[in-house]
Structures are given as structure tokens and as C-alpha cells.
Design a protein around this motif. Sequence first.
Motif, short mmCIF file in Angstrom:
data_model
loop_
_atom_site.label_atom_id
_atom_site.label_comp_id
_atom_site.label_asym_id
_atom_site.label_seq_id
_atom_site.Cartn_x
_atom_site.Cartn_y
_atom_site.Cartn_z
N PRO A 1 62.26 42.43 10.54
CA PRO A 1 62.26 42.10 9.30
C PRO A 1 62.96 43.05 8.11
N THR B 1 59.28 36.21 9.82
CA THR B 1 58.77 36.70 8.50
C THR B 1 58.08 35.30 8.03
N ARG C 1 70.68 40.14 8.55
CA ARG C 1 69.79 41.01 9.26
C ARG C 1 69.67 40.29 10.52
N SER D 1 61.50 39.55 4.67
CA SER D 1 62.18 40.60 5.11
C SER D 1 62.07 41.85 4.02
#
Length: 419
Positions: free
Chosen positions: A145, A72, A174, A234
Motif C-alpha cells: 500500500p 487497502t 503503485r 495507500s
Amino acid sequence: MIQRGLARAMSLQVAFETKILKVDPGSIQFAADAHLNGSLPTFADDESKRVIQEASKILRDSDNIVAFPTETVYGLGGSSLNDNSILNIYKAKNRPSDNPLITHVSSIDQLNRKIYGENNLGKDSLLKNVPEIYHSLIDQLWPGPLTILLPVPNASRNTLSKLTTASQSTFAVRIPSNPIARALIALSDTPIAAPSANASTRPSPTLASHVYHDLKGKIPLILDGGPCSVGVESTVVDGLCRPPMLLRPGGFTYEQIVKLGGDLWFDCKVERRKTLESGEKVRTPGMKYKHYAPSAKVILLVPGNIGNEREKIRKLISVIDEQCLVSHGSIKKVSILTTLQLANVSSSELKSALNVDLTVQSLGLTGEEIQANLFAALRKADEDDFADLIVIEGVAEKDEGLAVMNRLIKAAGNEYKSF
């Protein structure tokens, strides 16, 4: 207590000789199921392995922080479990302390072991700490993401710093897909809290040079893995509420979330509020404070009902004329960032109508291109072209456009005009 600790940390200035070390992402390989069972990567390049081991040691064995690429944007990482590491993130960024941080893990196994304190969970129970509503999404979108909100473990098991969660009952997590980020987290075996590696309020960094511009002397190490492929942060979703919410649009689109999430996500709502209620907690980064803003003034042109290209160019000229007039001559350089409707506009055409130094830069012609180029273009206009005014052509708020416009509206301080 947290506020006092943060204030004390902010007052202690430690100067570093910031190193930038290159890492070859193509030299790092993970097994197909490594994001589940936590198996370690292999390296085809000894120097890349050495550099990541150096960064891993910093994260694992000290309170210091490092910057590293994700798919990202570049992240500024410190241990999610270590109060002092988190304080150093806030200090380096000058970030508000009630703005929670996303925790990055390398695998579900690491999530279970390091955050929930559960070792040796079998394959059938690997997802026991992840509510069922997320299973379909993470099965298809992790590593990647996508950030989800999970309940903080109960007090007897919780290892997360309260500074990571901003003392809330949920935390954001994540598994990144960038191999450098995954290897760094895996080799340190440490969940990493990592906001974007920029000075707070500035456009997010998508190159190591952007990080160096903002944080030189404030951190010891930047891992340079080249440009970030996605270009915006994300997507953050909350499946713990009904209906589920898309809290921040990002690397995966709303349409993808609804399609891939299955029946439990068909009524997913999008958080569109620009302000929070008094006393309301910030559930995810980007919901409260100024973000993504260059030093120059930014005007966003929002697609509207103006018809053809000639009319849109006339509108663009009138917007710049108006800004020059109200600035009483302080606007000397203008940077124009175009997308779809102004794709054919030229600086020579505009210079004949405007008495300013102009540059025109295309963000791209597809959602993916515009998204990937957005932050780098903002930084170029601000830091290289020294623009006094940046005028940006917006896009429709669908697919990647939702995340693009989310960032642009904030970069413009909610100042936009229809065109």
C-alpha cells in the motif's frame, strides 16, 4: 474539452445487472520476482482463474469497469490508458474530474512497457523510469500500500489518459499486494486506474457488499475476495520535490517511510493542509473534496487533557446531550465507536443517562485493528443501525493513528471536540 466529455458521460446512464463473483485469493500464486519482471501467476482453483479472466477481458477489451479487492480497500478499476473507461469511473462514482486517479500496475516491467513505451529492459535498467529517491522504498514496500508520484512520459511516448492524471505533469502509481488485484492487472496486461469503489464522499468499501450497496446497477461486475486486510487507502508520497512529502497517510506509516527510505527521506514533511490555494492542482486523491462521510452526522472526540475514564465518559454524555438539544429532537439513534480510552464503556451505562437509542461498537485496541475496522464500522452505524448521530473516539496522530485521524477528521467535516 475534458469537462465537456465528462458532463456528457455523466448524462448517459447505463444500467447493469451487477454480478458479484467470488474469488479465492489463496489459490493465486506469484513468483517472488513477478512484481519486477511481470511473470504471470498460477492458479490452484480453476473457477477463480475463470472469474479473473472474465474481469480481465472487460478491462482489456471494453470501456467498462469492474470492482475488485485490494489489500487497502475495494477499487473501481478501468484502463488508465482509455478515456472512456476513466469517464465511466467518474460517472459511476459521481467523482469530481480534477481529482486524479492512482494507476495500479502488476510489475515494474508493465510500468515500463505500457506507460513509458520501453520494452525488454534488462535487469540493471529496470528502474530507469523510477527516480532513485524511491528505490529503497519500493524495494522494501512493493507490492503493497505505497503510492509514488512519477513524471508523466513526454508527449511522444505518453499513453496515459489525461483524465487519469487530471492533465497534470505527474501521475500516481503503485503495485498492490492483494493477489486478486495483482492477477487481474497481470492477466489483462493493462494499467488500471482505481479509486475506491464507493459513491463519491461515502466511506470507502472494505467488503464486496459495501460496493454493491453504493454501485448496484452502475457497474457490471464485483470480484468478491473477502474483507480488505489494511482497511485504509495507500500511503501517497512525492519524492519529486524537496523536501519529499507524505501527501496522504495510509497503509504504511510515516515512521516506516522515514526509516525505510534512508537518508533521502529523513526530512520528509507531512501534508497537513485542510484546504488548497485557489487554482492549486490536486496532486493526490483526498486532498480537496469531502471524503469518507456517512449520511449521519459525525462528531469526532480528539484525545486531550481530560484525565480519567469517568471524566471522559461524562464528556461523551455531555457531547451527545448537546447534539440532541440542538437537533430539536431529530436525533433518535446514536452510534458510539470506541478505541482506547472508552474501551470499557457500555451501552447500558450510557442509556441510563441519555434518552436515545444507543449502540456501542469497538474499533479495536491496536492501531492495526482500528485502521482495519474503521470504514466497515462507519458503514454499519450508517447503513445497518440507521444512526442519526455517530460519535467516534479518536486516537493519537502517530503510527497508524495518523491515517486513522486523517480519515476521521474528514468524515466529521472537521467537527471535533477535545475529551
